[in-house]
Design a protein around this motif. Structure first.
Motif: not given
Ligand SMILES: Cc1ncc(COP(=O)(O)O)c(C=O)c1O
Length: 384
Positions: A2-22
């Motif tokens: 849903k929109f609110a979830t996608e706005a926070i979680h889409s298009s970013y995978d922390c595994d590709e960035h040393n597990r940096a959450l942001m």
């Protein structure tokens, strides 16, 4: 998602960035190569940058498009779209009540370069029929709700007519945001945002984001972006990404405050007319209910005392609500369109569009509505 979830979680995978959450801020212009001709995902930040890419993919996901492009300002984004798809001799049809800066770009730059610019009142979709019958049109440019009088056009009906004639359809979705309206699902090819407004939401970044529906349109736009270089910087991308995470909750409060403000303004003796698509009195209320998932955070009014002096009295007597050129931030703002956003238009054009001296545009922030109202109503009283 849903929109609110996608706005926070889409298009970013922390595994590709040393597990940096942001998403990390890749504040650098270059990326190293180990040998000549090595294929690396990033080489130079004008071409692409990892922080920018997360933002571009996030907005593309929220707008249901194939690819996104982030520019250094909204106007840089609009210019990139028009320059990519228009050539001298081509015709662009734009809604008459287009944003003032976009109007200036068309009349002061594109018309000088030989692009034929046609402004049209498209409130009645059949108005487009006459234009398409009379000439070959390359692009249709919509903006709904419009600035500052919140007029709407029927996106689906106009896009269908344009598509039937082979016309590319772009739309400025800044006022609605993808929270309220997804024009690519209604037949548009290109959706644009001044991310300076709601996507950022905190009045500290200038940015434009363009999303295309079809991957075929991405290639020429990418070429234009890389060659002209008006790209968004990594820090700005990180700030807008942060803003987008709270877009859904902010929009809920903007909407609630704007609706209440509109109701109270309608009852205030200093106000002649209120423009808010959520009011049953709004000329396009029915279309707004059909086309949008809510009515937005901007409310405009005509003062009964239609003068610059009265508008100035309201502005000067507010303490909380500041006069500023923009909108869509957490703080409530007022704009005098006649002398600010639409100052580049001639008096005749302004009169035709209803941009009067006594017009004030309020951007409802997310403060407590009682504080907003106390400030505005007291200032309005000074014009009685
Ligand atoms: C509807 C709309 N489109 C485009 C723009 C231009 O965006 P920017 O100021 O980020 O260049 C604005 C800015 O006010 C706007 O309100």
């Amino acid at each position: 998602m849903k929109f609110a979830t996608e706005a926070i979680h889409s298009s970013y995978d922390c595994d590709e960035h040393n597990r940096a959450l942001m998403p990390p801020i890749y504040q650098n212009s270059m990326f190293a190569m180990h040998e000549i001709g090595e294929q690396v995902p990033y080489r130079y930040s004008r071409l692409s940058n990892p922080t920018r890419k997360v933002l571009e993919d996030t907005v593309a996901a929220l707008e249901h498009g194939a690819a996104g492009f982030a520019f250094a300002s909204g106007m840089a984004g609009i210019d990139a779209v028009w320059r990519t798809f228009l050539r001298p001799g081509d015709t662009i049809v734009a809604v008459a009540d287009i944003y003032g800066g976009a109007y200036d770009l068309l009349t002061e730059v594109y018309a000088q370069w030989g692009v034929n610019v046609v402004f049209a009142d498209l409130a009645e979709p059949h108005n487009l029929d006459h234009i398409l019958a009379a000439q070959t049109v390359k692009m249709l440019w919509l903006e709904t709700p419009s600035n500052p009088l919140l007029r709407l056009v029927d996106i689906e009906a106009l896009a269908a007519k344009a598509k039937a004639a082979g016309v590319l359809v772009g739309i400025d979705n800044t006022f609605a945001t993808p929270y309220l309206q997804n024009p690519l699902d209604m037949g548009c090819d290109i959706v644009f945002h001044s991310a300076t407004k709601y996507l950022c939401g905190h009045s500290d970044v200038l940015m434009g984001v363009v999303v295309v529906k079809d991957a075929k349109l991405a290639k020429p736009l990418q070429t234009m972006m890389v060659n002209t270089g008006g790209v968004a910087g990594p820090m700005d991308c990180a700030l807008v990404l942060r803003g987008i995470k709270t877009l859904a909750v902010r929009m809920k409060q903007h909407l609630e405050n704007a609706a209440e403000l509109a109701r109270r303004l309608e009852a205030h003796p200093a106000v002649a007319k209120v423009f808010y698509p959520g009011l049953p009195s709004h000329e396009h209320h029915g279309l707004a209910k059909k086309q949008m998932r809510g009515f937005g955070g901007v409310v405009s009014v005509y003062l009964k005392n239609d003068s610059k002096a009265a508008a100035n009295s309201v502005i000067k007597n507010m303490k909380l609500v500041k006069m500023a050129a923009s909108l869509g931030g957490v703080e409530s703002l007022v704009n005098h369109s006649f002398s600010q956003s639409h100052s580049g238009m001639s008096p005749e054009v302004k009169a035709g569009l209803g941009i009067k001296e006594g017009l004030l545009r309020f951007s409802a922030g997310i403060e407590d509505i009682e504080d907003i109202w106390a400030d505005i109503s007291h200032a309005l009283d000074t014009t009685l």
